[in-house]
Motif scaffolding. Sequence first.
Motif, PDB file in Angstrom:
ATOM      1  N   ALA A  20       0.857  -1.186   0.000  1.00  0.00           N
ATOM      2  CA  ALA A  20       0.000   0.000   0.000  1.00  0.00           C
ATOM      3  C   ALA A  20       0.892   1.235   0.000  1.00  0.00           C
ATOM      4  O   ALA A  20       1.750   1.382   0.857  1.00  0.00           O
ATOM      5  CB  ALA A  20      -0.900   0.004   1.230  1.00  0.00           C
ATOM      6  N   HIS A  62      -6.434   3.487  -5.989  1.00  0.00           N
ATOM      7  CA  HIS A  62      -6.466   2.659  -7.204  1.00  0.00           C
ATOM      8  C   HIS A  62      -5.333   1.646  -7.199  1.00  0.00           C
ATOM      9  O   HIS A  62      -4.341   1.803  -6.487  1.00  0.00           O
ATOM     10  CB  HIS A  62      -6.419   3.528  -8.469  1.00  0.00           C
ATOM     11  CG  HIS A  62      -5.101   4.201  -8.704  1.00  0.00           C
ATOM     12  ND1 HIS A  62      -4.771   5.426  -8.170  1.00  0.00           N
ATOM     13  CD2 HIS A  62      -4.016   3.825  -9.429  1.00  0.00           C
ATOM     14  CE1 HIS A  62      -3.552   5.778  -8.548  1.00  0.00           C
ATOM     15  NE2 HIS A  62      -3.067   4.820  -9.311  1.00  0.00           N
ATOM     16  N   LEU A  63      -5.513   0.594  -7.985  1.00  0.00           N
ATOM     17  CA  LEU A  63      -4.520  -0.470  -8.120  1.00  0.00           C
ATOM     18  C   LEU A  63      -3.730  -0.315  -9.403  1.00  0.00           C
ATOM     19  O   LEU A  63      -4.267   0.132 -10.413  1.00  0.00           O
ATOM     20  CB  LEU A  63      -5.210  -1.848  -8.162  1.00  0.00           C
ATOM     21  CG  LEU A  63      -6.094  -2.263  -6.994  1.00  0.00           C
ATOM     22  CD1 LEU A  63      -6.741  -3.624  -7.297  1.00  0.00           C
ATOM     23  CD2 LEU A  63      -5.295  -2.337  -5.708  1.00  0.00           C
ATOM     24  N   TRP A  78      -0.681  -6.940  -7.519  1.00  0.00           N
ATOM     25  CA  TRP A  78      -1.231  -5.601  -7.503  1.00  0.00           C
ATOM     26  C   TRP A  78      -0.595  -4.762  -6.391  1.00  0.00           C
ATOM     27  O   TRP A  78      -0.250  -5.285  -5.333  1.00  0.00           O
ATOM     28  CB  TRP A  78      -2.743  -5.651  -7.295  1.00  0.00           C
ATOM     29  CG  TRP A  78      -3.497  -6.253  -8.441  1.00  0.00           C
ATOM     30  CD1 TRP A  78      -3.943  -7.538  -8.533  1.00  0.00           C
ATOM     31  CD2 TRP A  78      -3.889  -5.604  -9.662  1.00  0.00           C
ATOM     32  NE1 TRP A  78      -4.594  -7.728  -9.737  1.00  0.00           N
ATOM     33  CE2 TRP A  78      -4.574  -6.555 -10.444  1.00  0.00           C
ATOM     34  CE3 TRP A  78      -3.722  -4.310 -10.169  1.00  0.00           C
ATOM     35  CZ2 TRP A  78      -5.103  -6.262 -11.704  1.00  0.00           C
ATOM     36  CZ3 TRP A  78      -4.250  -4.013 -11.417  1.00  0.00           C
ATOM     37  CH2 TRP A  78      -4.922  -4.973 -12.178  1.00  0.00           C
ATOM     38  N   THR A 118      -1.457  -1.015  -4.321  1.00  0.00           N
ATOM     39  CA  THR A 118      -2.513  -0.023  -4.182  1.00  0.00           C
ATOM     40  C   THR A 118      -1.941   1.355  -3.846  1.00  0.00           C
ATOM     41  O   THR A 118      -0.962   1.463  -3.108  1.00  0.00           O
ATOM     42  CB  THR A 118      -3.570  -0.455  -3.136  1.00  0.00           C
ATOM     43  OG1 THR A 118      -4.633   0.503  -3.140  1.00  0.00           O
ATOM     44  CG2 THR A 118      -2.998  -0.546  -1.730  1.00  0.00           C
ATOM     45  N   SER A 156      -6.574   2.250   2.265  1.00  0.00           N
ATOM     46  CA  SER A 156      -5.788   1.815   1.103  1.00  0.00           C
ATOM     47  C   SER A 156      -6.671   1.100   0.095  1.00  0.00           C
ATOM     48  O   SER A 156      -6.321   0.975  -1.077  1.00  0.00           O
ATOM     49  CB  SER A 156      -4.687   0.856   1.547  1.00  0.00           C
ATOM     50  OG  SER A 156      -3.784   1.498   2.402  1.00  0.00           O
ATOM     51  N   LEU A 157      -7.805   0.588   0.582  1.00  0.00           N
ATOM     52  CA  LEU A 157      -8.785  -0.099  -0.250  1.00  0.00           C
ATOM     53  C   LEU A 157     -10.152   0.412   0.192  1.00  0.00           C
ATOM     54  O   LEU A 157     -10.411   0.503   1.395  1.00  0.00           O
ATOM     55  CB  LEU A 157      -8.723  -1.615  -0.019  1.00  0.00           C
ATOM     56  CG  LEU A 157      -7.362  -2.282  -0.217  1.00  0.00           C
ATOM     57  CD1 LEU A 157      -7.330  -3.641   0.484  1.00  0.00           C
ATOM     58  CD2 LEU A 157      -7.085  -2.467  -1.707  1.00  0.00           C
ATOM     59  N   ALA A 208      -9.208   0.434  -6.427  1.00  0.00           N
ATOM     60  CA  ALA A 208      -8.772  -0.416  -5.317  1.00  0.00           C
ATOM     61  C   ALA A 208      -9.987  -0.736  -4.462  1.00  0.00           C
ATOM     62  O   ALA A 208     -10.105  -0.299  -3.318  1.00  0.00           O
ATOM     63  CB  ALA A 208      -7.678   0.260  -4.512  1.00  0.00           C
ATOM     64  N   TYR A 216      -9.586  -7.566   0.772  1.00  0.00           N
ATOM     65  CA  TYR A 216      -8.960  -7.399  -0.546  1.00  0.00           C
ATOM     66  C   TYR A 216      -9.878  -7.853  -1.677  1.00  0.00           C
ATOM     67  O   TYR A 216     -10.596  -8.846  -1.524  1.00  0.00           O
ATOM     68  CB  TYR A 216      -7.678  -8.224  -0.622  1.00  0.00           C
ATOM     69  CG  TYR A 216      -6.624  -7.852   0.388  1.00  0.00           C
ATOM     70  CD1 TYR A 216      -5.688  -6.862   0.125  1.00  0.00           C
ATOM     71  CD2 TYR A 216      -6.555  -8.507   1.621  1.00  0.00           C
ATOM     72  CE1 TYR A 216      -4.716  -6.533   1.059  1.00  0.00           C
ATOM     73  CE2 TYR A 216      -5.588  -8.178   2.557  1.00  0.00           C
ATOM     74  CZ  TYR A 216      -4.668  -7.188   2.264  1.00  0.00           C
ATOM     75  OH  TYR A 216      -3.707  -6.854   3.190  1.00  0.00           O
TER      76      TYR A 216
END
Lengths: 363, 363
Positions: free
Chosen positions: A344, B41-42, B51, B53, B100-101, B121, B193
């Motif tokens: 992250a 976003h990823l 991936w 993030t 982060s997500l 994300a 996730y």
Amino acid sequence: MYRRELLKPDGRRLTLYAHAPLEGDIAAPSPFAEPLAGAPHLRWHPLRGEWVTYAAYRQGRTFLPPPEYNPLAVTVDPANPTELPDAAWDVAVFDNRFPSLAPVREGAAPVPSMIVPSAPAAGQCEVVVFAKDPKGSLGALPLPHIELLLQVWGDRTEQVGQREGIAYVLPFENRGAEVGVTLHHPHGQIYAYPVLPPVPARMQQQALAHWQEHQRGLLADHIQAELRDGRRVLYQGPHAAAFVPVCARYPYEVWIAPIEPVRDFTRLGAAQRADLARALKTVLLKYDGLWQRPFPYLMAWYQAPTDGEPHPEWHLHAQIYPPYRTRDRLKYLAGTEIAAGFFAMDALPEDKAAELQQVEVRI
Amino acid sequence: MYRRELLKPDGRRLTLYAHAPLEGDIAAPSPFAEPLAGAPHLRWHPLRGEWVTYAAYRQGRTFLPPPEYNPLAVTVDPANPTELPDAAWDVAVFDNRFPSLAPVREGAAPVPSMIVPSAPAAGQCEVVVFAKDPKGSLGALPLPHIELLLQVWGDRTEQVGQREGIAYVLPFENRGAEVGVTLHHPHGQIYAYPVLPPVPARMQQQALAHWQEHQRGLLADHIQAELRDGRRVLYQGPHAAAFVPVCARYPYEVWIAPIEPVRDFTRLGAAQRADLARALKTVLLKYDGLWQRPFPYLMAWYQAPTDGEPHPEWHLHAQIYPPYRTRDRLKYLAGTEIAAGFFAMDALPEDKAAELQQVEVRI
């Protein structure tokens, strides 16, 4: 490049490298008189499917010695030997006294059996002293000296990689107390593994899939895309490039590579090597210039395994991971990074690249 | 277990959990009035095949606030709201303000296209406040309170795991400034996730291969072997066990698990949960007792993916990674660990287990 191979009194190897021939008698010193007892061993981690190495004697290794003792300085007083002789070498490589991986000695006791598979931690750990000056840094070295180091990494890859049972050779540098470095004399390390370690194994898998689908290199294609995009490029020469990758996992992460795929250090041509040295020097000087202080990092050079296969999918390159996310804040690897392997980032690679692009360097 | 769901003024969810019913009016406070702008976003990392993030707004997140401001304390003065109401809750869970997500908001701008695949994300980041007391610790909580937390983790796994597009739910705790923790009020986090992250993906691969070959659980078999060996066991109850694993990658690494395979927190029976709470409390008190000071660690709870499949190969367990290798020396992850993924240990798991075995705890 000239090379001179020596043996230390405790049985460890020392190889001196120089631009000019190394003449005359040179004795290899060692701070230790006796050969190292004990041998590292591997245990299998069943849940992760990987090996872990155990070297209990490493607890006693040199730790932030007082400034008057630097084992990587040349020996001035033979009564107080360091690791290196006072001779006309430019780069020196010797066997780590406290190796995590080591050749199996004849007559060594077998590894005790455990509830998981175990084995001798056969391999090699070398220390690479970048220069004699204890106060310098890799980035501050003159270009021809950095080129010599790239040659040395190639020579070590060849010498160590051809030894029985060595599957992978990884040159790296940890720089700065922030990443745990205990000796500040400019130096790096080389680990030679008896197995392909998890990270290069994963990279090989990805690169091979791309190669099989496109008959082109994964990193070579990525470099072309980075150069076309241009926003994160830090250096572009005739043969080498450096950039903050679009998918950086560390705020100031940089990749450095020859533009054309080269599978390992031994395959670099002279012009490629010279441009790669310039790319490396540019990045390291930008790092140190950013906050006008030495910039800590972990730098790893990935190359093809030493299994004798052609590996057209591999592309030599450095990945550099600095631990800072801003001038005074470290990026800690915590829950998601360490436990999930999912990184992250709170900074965009484009913004960090812009910071580094603005640092002017003179080469 | 009683649950009360609330909504904060900035649109984030707050769920309060308690042993007793939560009665009366409870308003959910927030230090922030406006909904969060921006969306993580990823980006695809082609070389590693994973991936990453990016959440640029996280740069502004709370960082070592002065002691008088603790956003995880209950709100006393409504003019200075914290994240939590002054009500009779025992454990509280709310959406991270700087995720982060995050769920994709309606009308959000599309992720710009890049030289690598990119995507929103989509996911969830929650903060789990273990208790109201800002000075306590997870290990010091009474057993019924720890049992409640295990139930909460199960409820979150169920609630979050059933949301569209969530592939994996990971509860974890980072404890201590040494691992980058900025708020010392006892709390953990949950990351949900949109993909199976690299580490649990690898663990699933290993466990599945073992299941297919033996029709038994990989970790279940390993636990039996650890209990038979006995040298590294820290706790053995009727339903749960804790031990320094034979293949520890961190000097004081400990695994905690139900002895019989249970795929996730939602499947724990009451007796299993009670014994697992006792195992967890035992380990955490041993940690704090070892050097008579709070012991930092990263603790992750691995469980089966939330993809609706039965996953007989999965076995709920915690892995705890403390950053110290001795009382005053940190273990830094450096070249070989970070660049190669190959861990080097300078302590034997048997010796570290013996240190922890000698710490007596009263429960």
